[in-house]
Scaffold this motif. Structure first.
Motif, PDB file in Angstrom:
ATOM      1  N   ARG A  82      38.888  -1.134  -0.877  1.00 30.58           N
ATOM      2  CA  ARG A  82      39.582  -2.201  -1.444  1.00 30.58           C
ATOM      3  C   ARG A  82      39.844  -3.056  -0.221  1.00 30.58           C
ATOM      4  N   TRP A  83      40.208  -2.683   0.967  1.00 30.31           N
ATOM      5  CA  TRP A  83      40.340  -3.532   2.118  1.00 30.31           C
ATOM      6  C   TRP A  83      39.268  -4.340   2.763  1.00 30.31           C
ATOM      7  N   LEU A  84      38.269  -3.346   2.776  1.00 27.87           N
ATOM      8  CA  LEU A  84      37.190  -3.835   3.436  1.00 27.87           C
ATOM      9  C   LEU A  84      36.121  -5.015   2.597  1.00 27.87           C
ATOM     10  N   TRP A  85      35.984  -4.564   1.161  1.00 29.70           N
ATOM     11  CA  TRP A  85      35.089  -5.323   0.358  1.00 29.70           C
ATOM     12  C   TRP A  85      35.840  -5.729  -0.568  1.00 29.70           C
ATOM     13  N   ARG A  86      37.212  -5.820  -0.889  1.00 26.80           N
ATOM     14  CA  ARG A  86      37.792  -6.421  -1.736  1.00 26.80           C
ATOM     15  C   ARG A  86      37.717  -5.909  -3.218  1.00 26.80           C
ATOM     16  N   GLU A  87      37.340  -4.591  -3.373  1.00 24.15           N
ATOM     17  CA  GLU A  87      36.887  -3.948  -4.511  1.00 24.15           C
ATOM     18  C   GLU A  87      37.866  -3.981  -5.240  1.00 24.15           C
ATOM     19  N   PRO A  88      38.030  -4.087  -6.698  1.00 24.91           N
ATOM     20  CA  PRO A  88      39.389  -4.087  -7.369  1.00 24.91           C
ATOM     21  C   PRO A  88      39.892  -2.712  -7.507  1.00 24.91           C
ATOM     22  N   VAL A  89      41.016  -2.552  -7.852  1.00 19.01           N
ATOM     23  CA  VAL A  89      41.777  -1.218  -8.019  1.00 19.01           C
ATOM     24  C   VAL A  89      42.595  -1.439  -9.426  1.00 19.01           C
ATOM     25  N   SER A  90      42.148  -0.904 -10.509  1.00 17.41           N
ATOM     26  CA  SER A  90      42.699  -1.264 -11.752  1.00 17.41           C
ATOM     27  C   SER A  90      43.985  -0.489 -11.987  1.00 17.41           C
ATOM     28  N   LEU A  91      44.887  -0.747 -12.828  1.00 14.12           N
ATOM     29  CA  LEU A  91      46.014  -0.044 -12.999  1.00 14.12           C
ATOM     30  C   LEU A  91      46.158   1.597 -13.420  1.00 14.12           C
ATOM     31  N   SER A  92      45.157   1.634 -14.046  1.00 12.01           N
ATOM     32  CA  SER A  92      44.829   3.158 -14.223  1.00 12.01           C
ATOM     33  C   SER A  92      44.516   4.007 -13.029  1.00 12.01           C
ATOM     34  N   HIS A  93      43.526   3.307 -12.266  1.00 13.19           N
ATOM     35  CA  HIS A  93      42.807   3.737 -11.102  1.00 13.19           C
ATOM     36  C   HIS A  93      43.931   4.051 -10.149  1.00 13.19           C
ATOM     37  N   GLY A  94      44.996   2.884 -10.088  1.00 12.51           N
ATOM     38  CA  GLY A  94      46.119   2.961  -9.106  1.00 12.51           C
ATOM     39  C   GLY A  94      47.226   4.491  -9.478  1.00 12.51           C
ATOM     40  N   ALA A  95      47.023   4.385 -10.921  1.00  7.67           N
ATOM     41  CA  ALA A  95      47.774   5.712 -11.372  1.00  7.67           C
ATOM     42  C   ALA A  95      47.419   7.068 -11.101  1.00  7.67           C
ATOM     43  N   GLY A  96      46.015   6.973 -11.224  1.00 11.95           N
ATOM     44  CA  GLY A  96      45.454   8.228 -10.956  1.00 11.95           C
ATOM     45  C   GLY A  96      45.290   8.769  -9.469  1.00 11.95           C
ATOM     46  N   LEU A  97      45.504   7.704  -8.559  1.00 15.75           N
ATOM     47  CA  LEU A  97      45.582   8.119  -7.173  1.00 15.75           C
ATOM     48  C   LEU A  97      46.926   8.334  -6.796  1.00 15.75           C
ATOM     49  N   LEU A  98      47.957   7.851  -7.420  1.00 11.46           N
ATOM     50  CA  LEU A  98      49.385   8.358  -7.288  1.00 11.46           C
ATOM     51  C   LEU A  98      49.422   9.820  -7.852  1.00 11.46           C
ATOM     52  N   LEU A  99      48.827  10.105  -8.798  1.00 13.77           N
ATOM     53  CA  LEU A  99      48.732  11.479  -9.540  1.00 13.77           C
ATOM     54  C   LEU A  99      48.177  12.228  -8.244  1.00 13.77           C
ATOM     55  N   ILE A 100      47.198  12.019  -7.603  1.00  8.89           N
ATOM     56  CA  ILE A 100      46.413  12.824  -6.693  1.00  8.89           C
ATOM     57  C   ILE A 100      47.251  13.134  -5.581  1.00  8.89           C
ATOM     58  N   VAL A 101      48.099  12.151  -4.904  1.00  7.89           N
ATOM     59  CA  VAL A 101      48.928  12.426  -3.957  1.00  7.89           C
ATOM     60  C   VAL A 101      50.258  13.025  -4.269  1.00  7.89           C
ATOM     61  N   ALA A 102      50.755  13.011  -5.638  1.00 13.17           N
ATOM     62  CA  ALA A 102      51.592  14.067  -6.045  1.00 13.17           C
ATOM     63  C   ALA A 102      51.218  15.221  -6.137  1.00 13.17           C
ATOM     64  N   GLY A 103      50.126  15.556  -6.469  1.00 11.43           N
ATOM     65  CA  GLY A 103      49.489  16.893  -6.575  1.00 11.43           C
ATOM     66  C   GLY A 103      49.239  17.355  -5.342  1.00 11.43           C
ATOM     67  N   VAL A 104      48.697  16.828  -4.414  1.00 10.44           N
ATOM     68  CA  VAL A 104      48.708  17.198  -3.044  1.00 10.44           C
ATOM     69  C   VAL A 104      49.982  17.564  -2.436  1.00 10.44           C
ATOM     70  N   MET A 105      50.746  16.866  -2.607  1.00 14.56           N
ATOM     71  CA  MET A 105      52.316  17.028  -2.021  1.00 14.56           C
ATOM     72  C   MET A 105      52.814  18.329  -2.822  1.00 14.56           C
ATOM     73  N   VAL A 106      52.857  18.530  -3.928  1.00 16.23           N
ATOM     74  CA  VAL A 106      53.093  19.782  -4.621  1.00 16.23           C
ATOM     75  C   VAL A 106      52.506  20.997  -4.124  1.00 16.23           C
ATOM     76  N   MET A 107      51.283  20.769  -3.868  1.00 17.16           N
ATOM     77  CA  MET A 107      50.525  21.977  -3.306  1.00 17.16           C
ATOM     78  C   MET A 107      50.664  22.563  -2.011  1.00 17.16           C
ATOM     79  N   GLY A 108      51.012  21.200  -1.124  1.00 15.33           N
ATOM     80  CA  GLY A 108      51.484  21.471   0.235  1.00 15.33           C
ATOM     81  C   GLY A 108      52.547  22.033   0.650  1.00 15.33           C
ATOM     82  N   VAL A 109      53.251  22.235  -0.336  1.00 15.51           N
ATOM     83  CA  VAL A 109      54.743  22.995  -0.246  1.00 15.51           C
ATOM     84  C   VAL A 109      54.523  24.374   0.369  1.00 15.51           C
ATOM     85  N   ASN A 110      53.305  24.947  -0.023  1.00 12.11           N
ATOM     86  CA  ASN A 110      52.881  26.456   0.374  1.00 12.11           C
ATOM     87  C   ASN A 110      52.512  26.529   1.538  1.00 12.11           C
ATOM     88  N   LEU A 111      52.125  25.515   2.485  1.00 16.86           N
ATOM     89  CA  LEU A 111      51.574  25.802   3.862  1.00 16.86           C
ATOM     90  C   LEU A 111      52.755  25.633   4.638  1.00 16.86           C
TER      91      LEU A 111
END
Length: 111
Positions: A82-111
């Motif tokens: 997005r930053w380098l080539w101005r590639e578009p990020v749709s709303l659903s793509h952004g929501a998916g990225l947020l879900l990935i981050v949330a999932g990683v945070m939940v799983m990271g609690v065990n470390l």
């Protein structure tokens, strides 16, 4: 410390993938082959270092914890593209990225 190493692997992998994208970009004339070889070689170097660090991480963290955290790479590649080539990020793509981050945070609690 292990979080930083997993993040380093994600950064190195992201950089390697971005180099591949750049190698695929159109370059006119005789410089095309040199351009592709240079960027693909850089990609291989970055991905090779990422693999070595990843192996070190896997010696210390269960794969069931480490591998999902590596999915942060999806987020990094999307944001960098997005930053380098101005590639578009749709709303659903952004929501998916947020879900990935949330999932990683939940799983990271065990470390």
């Amino acid at each position: 410390m292990i979080y930083l190493l997993i993040f380093l692997v994600s950064l190195l992998s992201c950089a390697g993938q971005l180099c591949q994208k750049h190698a695929a970009s159109a370059v006119p004339g005789a410089r095309r082959l040199r351009h592709r070889v240079r960027w693909l070689a850089t990609s291989l170097l970055l991905l090779g270092v990422a693999m070595l660090v990843w192996l070190w991480v896997l010696q210390r963290v269960p794969v069931g914890i480490a591998y999902p955290m590596f999915s942060l790479n999806f987020v990094l590649v999307t944001l960098a593209a997005r930053w380098l080539w101005r590639e578009p990020v749709s709303l659903s793509h952004g929501a998916g990225l947020l879900l990935i981050v949330a999932g990683v945070m939940v799983m990271g609690v065990n470390l």
